[in-house]
Enzyme design. Structure first.
Site, PDB file in Angstrom:
ATOM      1  N   HIS A   1      38.860 -12.919  13.321  1.00 38.05           N
ATOM      2  CA  HIS A   1      38.631 -13.595  14.609  1.00 38.05           C
ATOM      3  C   HIS A   1      37.464 -13.005  15.397  1.00 38.05           C
ATOM      4  O   HIS A   1      36.979 -13.604  16.349  1.00 38.05           O
ATOM      5  CB  HIS A   1      39.880 -13.527  15.494  1.00 38.05           C
ATOM      6  CG  HIS A   1      41.070 -14.235  14.909  1.00 38.05           C
ATOM      7  ND1 HIS A   1      41.038 -15.568  14.592  1.00 38.05           N
ATOM      8  CD2 HIS A   1      42.315 -13.790  14.576  1.00 38.05           C
ATOM      9  CE1 HIS A   1      42.223 -15.919  14.080  1.00 38.05           C
ATOM     10  NE2 HIS A   1      43.008 -14.858  14.056  1.00 38.05           N
TER      11      HIS A   1
ATOM     12  N   ASP B   1      43.589 -12.219  23.421  1.00 37.22           N
ATOM     13  CA  ASP B   1      44.655 -11.648  22.580  1.00 37.22           C
ATOM     14  C   ASP B   1      44.209 -10.480  21.686  1.00 37.22           C
ATOM     15  O   ASP B   1      44.326 -10.534  20.455  1.00 37.22           O
ATOM     16  CB  ASP B   1      45.293 -12.748  21.704  1.00 37.22           C
ATOM     17  CG  ASP B   1      46.133 -13.708  22.525  1.00 37.22           C
ATOM     18  OD1 ASP B   1      46.214 -13.537  23.756  1.00 37.22           O
ATOM     19  OD2 ASP B   1      46.716 -14.635  21.929  1.00 37.22           O
TER      20      ASP B   1
ATOM     21  N   TYR C   1      53.017 -10.523  10.061  1.00 35.36           N
ATOM     22  CA  TYR C   1      53.763  -9.822  11.109  1.00 35.36           C
ATOM     23  C   TYR C   1      55.261  -9.716  10.874  1.00 35.36           C
ATOM     24  O   TYR C   1      55.963  -9.086  11.646  1.00 35.36           O
ATOM     25  CB  TYR C   1      53.457 -10.481  12.459  1.00 35.36           C
ATOM     26  CG  TYR C   1      51.956 -10.568  12.652  1.00 35.36           C
ATOM     27  CD1 TYR C   1      51.215  -9.423  12.949  1.00 35.36           C
ATOM     28  CD2 TYR C   1      51.268 -11.751  12.416  1.00 35.36           C
ATOM     29  CE1 TYR C   1      49.832  -9.470  13.047  1.00 35.36           C
ATOM     30  CE2 TYR C   1      49.889 -11.808  12.505  1.00 35.36           C
ATOM     31  CZ  TYR C   1      49.174 -10.672  12.822  1.00 35.36           C
ATOM     32  OH  TYR C   1      47.813 -10.713  12.897  1.00 35.36           O
TER      33      TYR C   1
ATOM     34  N   ASP D   1      50.565 -13.834   7.332  1.00 35.53           N
ATOM     35  CA  ASP D   1      51.280 -14.586   8.364  1.00 35.53           C
ATOM     36  C   ASP D   1      51.424 -16.047   7.930  1.00 35.53           C
ATOM     37  O   ASP D   1      52.057 -16.850   8.599  1.00 35.53           O
ATOM     38  CB  ASP D   1      50.578 -14.481   9.726  1.00 35.53           C
ATOM     39  CG  ASP D   1      49.068 -14.586   9.634  1.00 35.53           C
ATOM     40  OD1 ASP D   1      48.553 -15.005   8.578  1.00 35.53           O
ATOM     41  OD2 ASP D   1      48.386 -14.249  10.625  1.00 35.53           O
TER      42      ASP D   1
ATOM     43  N   ASP E   1      44.892 -16.629   5.647  1.00 35.66           N
ATOM     44  CA  ASP E   1      45.608 -16.269   6.868  1.00 35.66           C
ATOM     45  C   ASP E   1      46.012 -17.557   7.588  1.00 35.66           C
ATOM     46  O   ASP E   1      45.327 -18.577   7.478  1.00 35.66           O
ATOM     47  CB  ASP E   1      44.678 -15.445   7.766  1.00 35.66           C
ATOM     48  CG  ASP E   1      45.368 -14.888   9.004  1.00 35.66           C
ATOM     49  OD1 ASP E   1      45.670 -13.683   9.021  1.00 35.66           O
ATOM     50  OD2 ASP E   1      45.608 -15.661   9.956  1.00 35.66           O
TER      51      ASP E   1
ATOM     52  N   HIS F   1      45.926 -18.240  10.645  1.00 36.83           N
ATOM     53  CA  HIS F   1      45.046 -18.568  11.763  1.00 36.83           C
ATOM     54  C   HIS F   1      43.643 -18.902  11.253  1.00 36.83           C
ATOM     55  O   HIS F   1      43.242 -18.431  10.193  1.00 36.83           O
ATOM     56  CB  HIS F   1      44.938 -17.386  12.739  1.00 36.83           C
ATOM     57  CG  HIS F   1      46.237 -16.954  13.325  1.00 36.83           C
ATOM     58  ND1 HIS F   1      46.995 -15.937  12.776  1.00 36.83           N
ATOM     59  CD2 HIS F   1      46.924 -17.405  14.399  1.00 36.83           C
ATOM     60  CE1 HIS F   1      48.093 -15.774  13.505  1.00 36.83           C
ATOM     61  NE2 HIS F   1      48.084 -16.649  14.494  1.00 36.83           N
TER      62      HIS F   1
HETATM   63  N1  Q9C Z   1      52.578 -15.207  20.465  1.00 35.66           N
HETATM   64  C1  Q9C Z   1      45.508 -12.360  13.066  1.00 35.66           C
HETATM   65  O1  Q9C Z   1      46.447 -12.830  12.426  1.00 35.66           O
HETATM   66  N2  Q9C Z   1      47.898 -14.858  19.452  1.00 35.66           N
HETATM   67  N3  Q9C Z   1      45.383 -12.549  14.353  1.00 35.66           N
HETATM   68  C2  Q9C Z   1      49.150 -14.187  19.549  1.00 35.66           C
HETATM   69  C3  Q9C Z   1      51.515 -14.303  20.128  1.00 35.66           C
HETATM   70  C4  Q9C Z   1      46.914 -14.148  18.705  1.00 35.66           C
HETATM   71  C5  Q9C Z   1      46.329 -13.347  15.078  1.00 35.66           C
HETATM   72  C6  Q9C Z   1      50.156 -14.934  20.354  1.00 35.66           C
HETATM   73  C7  Q9C Z   1      47.118 -14.171  17.240  1.00 35.66           C
HETATM   74  C8  Q9C Z   1      46.059 -13.390  16.534  1.00 35.66           C
HETATM   75  C9  Q9C Z   1      44.523 -11.521  12.365  1.00 35.66           C
HETATM   76 ZN    ZN Z   2      46.556 -14.516  11.321  1.00 36.81          ZN
END
Ligand code: Q9C
Ligand code: ZN
Length: 675
Positions: free
Chosen positions: A137, A94, A307, A267, A174, A176
């Site tokens: 990440h 990703d 986002y 997010d 965050d 994630h």
């Molecule tokens: N449906 C950060 O927030 N997966 N990265 C996306 C989309 C990746 C997030 C799937 C998400 C990465 C910095």
């Molecule tokens: Zn994130």
């Protein structure tokens, strides 16, 4: 302390985007930065910050985390066509590359390091870097999740190397898991990494076992990696604050960082398509302000995810306001964490117990979750508690979709409700400023003549209480009441007075309720008797800490706490603040806070400074401090003005205090919820 807040933003970081159809990555777009910056301008926040200049990171800095081979590989993308970029991107998870990615990734890292330099060299007090690509990440030889170079991980290594920083706290809010940061510092006790993240028992991206709570670090780094998995979506303000009160803040105070880096992903905020959580923008002002007294105020906030452009930009603005020292809006809603959040929090406390003093003397049992035993065979059956005995509520996930229905409309009305005006003057003095070093930053307020009759209507006196109505009393109330008037009229944010009689604080609280404060939190450090009349007033929540063990009876609105017999409270007080007083206060929602400090308590000035600092997250910062001892005024005023507290030593929760704390939490559950 004239230092300000640094802000870095550069349009160059908008110069890359997704060049082909790749649904996993299309949310990471240039508008994330422009929307945030425009909103900062709109609220007049940009001009209040100190602009910091950008630079590219150099190879010598990037290798602090990444391998040379990886750097070379990223460099090679600069001359690739779309087909080649696609092929290159798909080697990773990703993430997308653009011919400008290498350059921009170096700028994002470079400005992060500029911010660290500015904060460490004392050019600014704190600051925020608006960057993309994000970083948390990415790993030694791997791009991942929109991240190319790990901005915050490199920043921590850079601070260690350049400034010899010995303890760095990384707070990753965050939504994630920043596994990239975890992998860099797993064995490093000088970097404490805290991350909460959407997890759903490993069903959520990046679906790693390493993200669960029992990843606590390795070798020398045991206990310095803290993962708090959210196993449900829809987490709210109360859940995030509970994580701070029951895990992060006590841990941070025990750790005593010299620098704090925030991996600030928004997010985790309401309306985000990735996180699906429900925390409102002003929650991030609270989180920021709660971190500000630590590390001598050295706080670097670095953008990661986020986002939903509206939610992202409002949250960025709230964070910057807090960094600037603006009052934080009170959080609306019931302020009760949900069961799933409390289970996760409890499990983190249980698994971290061997490594942290503040957890050692408390009962911290694991909570059974469907996967815990399977995933963690090291835990025996006896270590589990079958279900949580908190007053937490069942999560109502319906709120998420309701709110998303008309998100902009919701945000418009919400932001209108929460935007608060900062009084022009921060701190007012009631006749105690004669020889103060920060006198010129404060407003001296004239005393008023108060009559026995005026006081008489405030409090119903019992027989012996009448003895209090001496001139001395009236004189001290004459200093205090005008301060409360000014605070409630929003002419000043907070105030301080010296009073030889501690119980004048009770009159002050009652007076507060007559001039506009619907609820007053009265925090009393000392022995003075409180009239029964006040103890029963549901508009006044009294928390009294004294060293005396006596028959004081607790009621819903009067909470006596017998701390220590010998009055040596020291830093223990702060643990009580996190685990009892603040959770209580967030539920009570005071509109005025009164802190009364008796002269016979032997509490260290530094603890008092932190206490005064932290209490300002409540009631839009409307706090009145009444000190019995005049020699504390200098310290208290400095805290009221928002100056950073010097980081002296770590705070340790003593065993006896841990017992008091646990008992108290049990008792309070019958009346109060966030506990
Ligand atoms: N449906 C950060 O927030 N997966 N990265 C996306 C989309 C990746 C997030 C799937 C998400 C990465 C910095
Ligand atoms: Zn994130």
């Amino acid at each position: 302390m004239a230092l300000g807040t640094g802000l870095i933003y550069d349009e160059q970081m908008m110069d890359y985007n997704l060049l082909w159809d790749y649904p996993e990555c299309n949310i990471e777009k240039p508008e994330r930065l422009s929307a945030s910056y425009e909103k900062l301008k709109y609220y007049g926040l940009v001009e209040r910050c100190i602009p910091l200049s950008f630079r590219e990171a150099i190879e010598e800095e990037i290798v602090l985390v990444h391998s040379l081979d990886y750097i070379e590989a990223v460099k090679s993308t600069a001359s690739m066509n779309v087909e080649e970029l696609k092929t290159f991107s798909y080697m990773y998870n990703d993430v997308y590359f653009h011919p400008n990615s290498y350059h921009v990734a170096k700028v994002a890292l470079g400005v992060t390091l500029q911010l660290v330099d500015a904060v460490m060299l004392g050019k600014v007090k704190n600051g925020m870097a608006l960057v993309r690509p994000p970083g948390h990440h990415s790993q030694k030889s791997e791009a991942c999740g929109f991240c190319i170079f790990n901005n915050v991980a490199v920043a921590a290594q850079y601070a260690k190397k350049t400034y010899g920083t010995k303890r760095i706290l990384i707070v990753d809010w965050d939504v994630h898991h920043g596994q990239g940061i975890q992998y860099v510092f797993e064995e490093d006790p000088s970097v404490l990494y805290f991350s909460w993240h959407r997890y759903e028992y490993q069903q959520f991206w990046p679906n790693l076992k390493d993200s669960d709570y029992y990843a606590v670090g390795k070798g020398k780094g045991l206990g310095f990696n803290v993962n708090l998995p959210w196993n449900k979506i829809g987490m709210e303000n109360a859940d995030y604050l509970a994580a701070f009160f029951y895990i992060l803040l006590p841990m941070a105070y025990e750790f005593n960082p010299e620098l704090i880096l925030v991996s600030a992903g928004f997010d985790a905020a309401i309306g985000d398509p990735e996180g699906e959580m429900c925390a409102t923008p002003e929650c991030f002002a609270h989180l920021t302000q709660l971190l500000m007294p630590l590390a001598n105020g050295k706080l670097c906030v670095v953008l990661e995810g986020g986002y939903n452009l509206r939610s992202l930009s409002e949250s960025v603005c709230m964070t910057v306001r807090a960094l600037l020292g603006d009052p934080v809006p009170p959080l609306v809603g019931e302020m009760v964490p949900c069961i799933s959040a409390m289970e996760s929090i409890q499990n983190v406390r249980a698994v971290q117990q061997p490594y942290w003093n503040f957890l050692k003397n408390q009962d911290n049992m694991f909570i059974k979750d469907p996967n815990a035993k399977k995933l963690n065979p090291g835990i025996g059956e006896d270590d589990f508690q079958s279900s949580t005995v908190t007053t937490a509520k069942e999560k109502e996930v319906t709120t998420v979709s309701n709110v998303n229905k008309d998100f902009d409309e919701f945000m418009n009305s919400h932001m209108k409700k929460v935007l608060v005006l900062a009084p022009r003057v921060r701190t007012a003095l009631g006749g105690c400023g004669e020889k103060l070093s920060k006198l010129d930053q404060c407003l001296q307020v004239e005393e008023k003549k108060i009559t026995v009759e005026e006081v008489g209507i405030l409090i119903r006196f019992g027989g012996s209480d009448c003895a209090y109505l001496k001139d001395e009393y009236l004189l001290s109330l004459g200093k205090i009441f005008p301060l409360i008037d000014k605070i409630m009229n929003r002419e000043v944010r907070n105030g301080i007075a010296v009073s030889s009689i501690l119980s004048s604080a009770a009159f002050a609280a009652r007076y507060g309720t007559t001039v506009g404060a619907s609820r007053v939190l009265l925090l009393l450090l000392g022995e003075d008797a409180i009239s029964a009349d006040i103890k029963e007033d549901e508009k006044i929540l009294v928390v009294q800490m004294s060293g005396k063990q006596d028959e004081k009876k607790q009621s819903k609105y009067y909470i006596p706490i017998c701390w220590k017999e010998d009055n040596e409270w020291d830093g223990d007080l702060l643990f009580l603040l996190f685990e009892v007083i603040l959770p209580l206060a967030y539920g009570f929602k005071p509109e005025l806070v009164i802190l009364a400090v008796g002269s016979n308590i032997r509490i260290q000035e530094v603890s008092l400074a932190h206490l005064t600092h932290l209490l300002q997250v409540l009631a839009e910062g409307r706090i009145l401090v009444i000190s019995q001892a005049s020699d504390l005024v200098e310290t208290l005023v400095s805290s009221l003005l928002g100056d950073p507290v010097s980081a002296t030593s770590s705070f340790i929760l003593q065993q006896e205090s841990a017992q008091v704390l646990m008992k108290l939490r049990q008792e309070l559950k019958q009346h109060w919820k966030l506990l």
